[in-house]
Write a protein that holds these residues in place. Structure first.
Motif, mmCIF file in Angstrom:
data_model
loop_
_atom_site.group_PDB
_atom_site.id
_atom_site.type_symbol
_atom_site.label_atom_id
_atom_site.label_comp_id
_atom_site.label_asym_id
_atom_site.label_seq_id
_atom_site.Cartn_x
_atom_site.Cartn_y
_atom_site.Cartn_z
ATOM 1 N N LEU A 111 0.830 -1.200 0.000
ATOM 2 C CA LEU A 111 0.000 0.000 0.000
ATOM 3 C C LEU A 111 0.865 1.251 0.000
ATOM 4 C CD1 LEU A 111 -2.658 1.535 0.264
ATOM 5 C CD2 LEU A 111 -2.579 1.124 2.743
ATOM 6 N N ALA A 112 1.940 1.248 0.781
ATOM 7 C CA ALA A 112 2.838 2.407 0.824
ATOM 8 C C ALA A 112 3.412 2.706 -0.559
ATOM 9 C CB ALA A 112 3.962 2.168 1.829
ATOM 10 N N LEU A 113 3.762 1.665 -1.317
ATOM 11 C CA LEU A 113 4.313 1.872 -2.662
ATOM 12 C C LEU A 113 3.299 2.547 -3.579
ATOM 13 C CD1 LEU A 113 6.211 -1.500 -3.239
ATOM 14 C CD2 LEU A 113 7.207 0.735 -2.723
ATOM 15 N N ARG A 114 2.066 2.103 -3.518
ATOM 16 C CA ARG A 114 1.038 2.708 -4.371
ATOM 17 C C ARG A 114 0.801 4.166 -3.978
ATOM 18 N NH1 ARG A 114 -2.827 -0.660 -6.633
ATOM 19 N NH2 ARG A 114 -3.764 1.310 -7.320
ATOM 20 N N ILE A 115 0.845 4.455 -2.676
ATOM 21 C CA ILE A 115 0.693 5.850 -2.239
ATOM 22 C C ILE A 115 1.875 6.682 -2.722
ATOM 23 C CG2 ILE A 115 0.594 7.359 -0.222
ATOM 24 C CD1 ILE A 115 -0.850 5.097 1.262
ATOM 25 N N TRP A 116 3.070 6.115 -2.657
ATOM 26 C CA TRP A 116 4.257 6.855 -3.096
ATOM 27 C C TRP A 116 4.236 7.126 -4.596
ATOM 28 C CZ3 TRP A 116 8.888 9.029 -1.386
ATOM 29 C CH2 TRP A 116 8.989 9.158 0.003
ATOM 30 N N ILE A 146 -2.246 13.681 -1.649
ATOM 31 C CA ILE A 146 -2.640 12.286 -1.511
ATOM 32 C C ILE A 146 -2.543 11.823 -0.064
ATOM 33 C CG2 ILE A 146 -0.344 11.392 -1.997
ATOM 34 C CD1 ILE A 146 -3.747 9.845 -2.975
ATOM 35 N N VAL A 147 -1.640 12.410 0.720
ATOM 36 C CA VAL A 147 -1.534 12.037 2.138
ATOM 37 C C VAL A 147 -2.803 12.439 2.878
ATOM 38 C CG1 VAL A 147 -0.175 12.275 4.240
ATOM 39 C CG2 VAL A 147 0.975 12.289 2.023
ATOM 40 N N PHE A 148 -3.306 13.641 2.617
ATOM 41 C CA PHE A 148 -4.572 14.077 3.223
ATOM 42 C C PHE A 148 -5.721 13.185 2.767
ATOM 43 C CE2 PHE A 148 -1.958 17.904 3.388
ATOM 44 C CZ PHE A 148 -2.274 18.427 4.631
ATOM 45 N N LYS A 149 -5.762 12.870 1.489
ATOM 46 C CA LYS A 149 -6.869 12.081 0.947
ATOM 47 C C LYS A 149 -6.883 10.668 1.515
ATOM 48 C CE LYS A 149 -7.423 14.488 -3.482
ATOM 49 N NZ LYS A 149 -7.493 14.307 -4.946
ATOM 50 N N VAL A 150 -5.709 10.035 1.592
ATOM 51 C CA VAL A 150 -5.645 8.684 2.144
ATOM 52 C C VAL A 150 -6.021 8.694 3.622
ATOM 53 C CG1 VAL A 150 -4.084 6.775 2.711
ATOM 54 C CG2 VAL A 150 -3.977 7.831 0.460
ATOM 55 N N GLY A 151 -5.556 9.692 4.353
ATOM 56 C CA GLY A 151 -5.919 9.789 5.764
ATOM 57 C C GLY A 151 -7.418 9.925 5.960
ATOM 58 N N LEU A 152 -8.058 10.771 5.165
ATOM 59 C CA LEU A 152 -9.505 10.927 5.250
ATOM 60 C C LEU A 152 -10.232 9.664 4.829
ATOM 61 C CD1 LEU A 152 -9.871 14.544 3.792
ATOM 62 C CD2 LEU A 152 -10.160 13.851 6.173
ATOM 63 N N ALA A 153 -9.717 8.981 3.807
ATOM 64 C CA ALA A 153 -10.341 7.738 3.348
ATOM 65 C C ALA A 153 -10.268 6.654 4.425
ATOM 66 C CB ALA A 153 -9.672 7.262 2.062
ATOM 67 N N LEU A 154 -9.136 6.581 5.135
ATOM 68 C CA LEU A 154 -9.003 5.614 6.216
ATOM 69 C C LEU A 154 -10.054 5.861 7.303
ATOM 70 C CD1 LEU A 154 -5.128 5.411 6.647
ATOM 71 C CD2 LEU A 154 -6.630 3.508 6.053
ATOM 72 N N LEU A 155 -10.199 7.115 7.706
ATOM 73 C CA LEU A 155 -11.171 7.438 8.741
ATOM 74 C C LEU A 155 -12.597 7.201 8.255
ATOM 75 C CD1 LEU A 155 -9.640 10.738 10.208
ATOM 76 C CD2 LEU A 155 -9.351 8.390 11.021
ATOM 77 N N MET A 181 -11.278 5.349 -3.188
ATOM 78 C CA MET A 181 -12.041 6.211 -2.284
ATOM 79 C C MET A 181 -11.281 7.508 -2.019
ATOM 80 S SD MET A 181 -13.379 5.458 1.592
ATOM 81 C CE MET A 181 -14.439 4.112 1.043
ATOM 82 N N ALA A 182 -9.958 7.406 -1.848
ATOM 83 C CA ALA A 182 -9.149 8.601 -1.617
ATOM 84 C C ALA A 182 -9.180 9.523 -2.821
ATOM 85 C CB ALA A 182 -7.715 8.198 -1.289
ATOM 86 N N TYR A 183 -9.103 8.962 -4.043
ATOM 87 C CA TYR A 183 -9.120 9.795 -5.243
ATOM 88 C C TYR A 183 -10.427 10.568 -5.376
ATOM 89 C CZ TYR A 183 -5.257 6.681 -6.546
ATOM 90 O OH TYR A 183 -4.087 5.950 -6.561
ATOM 91 N N SER A 184 -11.507 10.026 -4.829
ATOM 92 C CA SER A 184 -12.821 10.657 -4.984
ATOM 93 C C SER A 184 -13.021 11.843 -4.043
ATOM 94 C CB SER A 184 -13.926 9.618 -4.732
ATOM 95 O OG SER A 184 -13.919 9.191 -3.371
ATOM 96 N N ILE A 185 -12.157 12.004 -3.072
ATOM 97 C CA ILE A 185 -12.291 13.099 -2.094
ATOM 98 C C ILE A 185 -11.645 14.364 -2.674
ATOM 99 C CG2 ILE A 185 -11.732 13.876 0.237
ATOM 100 C CD1 ILE A 185 -11.628 10.952 1.087
#
Length: 473
Positions: free
Chosen positions: A267-272, A282-291, A326-330
């Motif tokens: 997952l970290a590789l795909r985020i990077w 993307i860090v903000f988006k992934v964090g919001l998607a996790l929550l 989900m993160a991309y949609s935010i």
């Protein structure tokens, strides 16, 4: 992904090599239960392998030989590049593509020999701190497990070189995970220049504020994330307030290491991939998607369990094919900038815009050699001008010396004249007081004078005796 020679060096070292079936495709030692998502990646169907091969061919055509076609393709079809990056860069091409999209390849070509100079000939005040933290970086990866092995030596060299390159930042522990991640896909020198590109902002906003004293950029990001979370997940935000939970308790490492510290590696590789191409959003988006994925569970947890849940998300949530769409949609770009401005306003602009300051610093560093060349060309004229000024100064000093000597002679004459005048004034001032004595003295002098004595001699005797009496009185 890793240099084959380095793997062989590890296997021939004193540490017993791990069985092949206990190491996943990324080089991490698998848990005993073997239920990690990476462990399931080997069981791909034939159709999945064919699809992967097609992706690799498309990427090779897009970047060209050694990345020669990359910039042209990005300018011509930016949306295609963005879509393919979001789907994931093929692992066999990841190291090269990361260098191309980050701008680090250009930095490497413009600065030949700099990395070697920093590693071999320079010393760092952070060397002991780096050595202390080396073994804490990806301890379950075979490349970094051997003490003083090739992996740990490479990691030390990169971190030490950067601490010398930018002494304002120096070394911070979180930097080790970023450098370690890069070293799994490229050489030491390539990893160093990619680290420079990230922290100095070669393409996107510079990251060095994450590691400066006081972590100013971390404070800004946490402020922005907290407000975005309360806008997108108001119920969860209210629960966090009741339980006195703030983002610094769970999200700091997300920004400092860009999810490379504790997240599953795949997952970290795909985020990077997306982070290097699109930036920190993307860090903000992934964090919001996790929550958002865990929203229903998190709102029911008390403080202790809430902290544990925010640091240990379920495996099903960590699936990149579920989480990342989900993160991309935010959508946060506009509000992210508004909250940045609000943060600066609230803090009275005590924390200046590090992006602008560091970009200016980066431009100065990039053009340092150009200024040096221009200065070297002007050195001849400067030296000649300096010699002329020196000659003029010497002439002025000589002229001043002559004037001082001339003035000294005049001063001597003036002093002598002043002394004589003073004597006359002294005689005149006391004459009225000693006039009776003076007349008496005249008679004595005249009576004691020898026959034939001239009047001038009588006058001198009289004056001498008078001065003696005045001095005695």
């Amino acid at each position: 992904m890793m240099d084959r020679k380095k793997i062989e060096d590890y296997e021939s070292g004193p540490v017993s090599p791990k069985p092949v079936d206990r190491v996943d495709r990324f080089g991490f030692i698998k848990p005993e239960n073997g239920n990690s998502p990476e462990a399931l990646s080997r069981s791909k169907s034939a159709s999945e392998f064919e699809r992967e091969e097609r992706r690799v061919r498309k990427w090779r055509k897009m970047i060209g030989v050694g990345g020669s076609d990359w910039k042209h393709y990005v300018r011509r079809k930016p949306h295609v590049v963005k879509r393919r990056v979001r789907k994931g860069i093929p692992d066999c091409l990841r190291g090269l593509v990361w260098q191309l999209i980050s701008g680090s390849r250009d930095l490497l070509l413009m600065n030949p020999g700099v990395y070697e100079q920093l590693v071999i000939y320079e010393t760092s005040a952070a060397e002991l701190d780096i050595i202390r933290d080396i073994s804490r970086t990806f301890p379950s990866h075979v490349f970094f497990q051997q003490r003083h092995g090739p992996g740990q030596r490479s990691l030390y060299n990169v971190l030490k070189a950067y601490s010398v390159f930018d002494r304002d930042v120096g070394y911070v522990q979180g930097m080790g995970f970023i450098a370690g991640l890069l070293l799994l896909y490229m050489s030491e020198e390539d990893a160093f220049w990619l680290l420079v590109a990230l922290l100095k902002g070669a393409v996107h906003a510079p990251m060095e504020g994450l590691y400066l004293a006081g972590l100013p950029l971390v404070q800004q990001y946490l402020f922005q994330f907290d407000h975005l979370m309360r806008e997108h997940l108001p119920k969860l935000g209210e629960h966090f307030s009741q339980e006195m939970i703030n983002p610094s308790m769970y999200a700091s490492q997300w920004f400092i290491t860009v999810f490379s510290y504790s997240f599953p590696f795949h997952l970290a590789l795909r985020i990077w991939d997306v982070f290097l191409y699109e930036g920190v959003k993307i860090v903000f988006k992934v964090g919001l998607a996790l929550l958002k994925c865990c929203h229903e569970d998190l709102v029911k947890l008390p403080f202790e369990k809430l902290i544990h849940g925010l640091r240990n998300f379920p495996d099903e949530v960590m699936d990149p094919d579920t989480l990342l769409p989900m993160a991309y949609s935010i959508k946060i770009s506009k509000r992210l900038e508004e909250w940045r401005l609000e943060y600066e306003k609230v803090n009275g602009k005590a924390v200046a815009s590090s992006e602008s300051c560091v970009k200016q610093k980066h431009l100065l560093e990039r053009h340092a050699s150009r200024r040096k060349t221009e200065n070297d060309e002007q050195n001849g004229e400067v030296i000649q001008s300096t010699e002329t000024r020196g000659k003029q100064k010497l002439l002025v000093e000589r002229h001043s010396l002559r004037l001082r000597k001339k003035n000294d002679r005049k001063n001597g004459e003036v002093i002598q004249s002043t002394v004589a005048s003073g004597k006359q004034q002294l005689l005149g001032r006391h004459y009225s007081q000693v006039k009776p004595d003076y007349k008496k003295l005249d008679g004595e002098v005249i009576q004691s004078a020898e026959p034939g004595c001239k009047s001038e001699e009588l006058s001198e005797r009289r004056d001498s005796q008078l001065m003696t009496r005045l001095a005695t009185n």
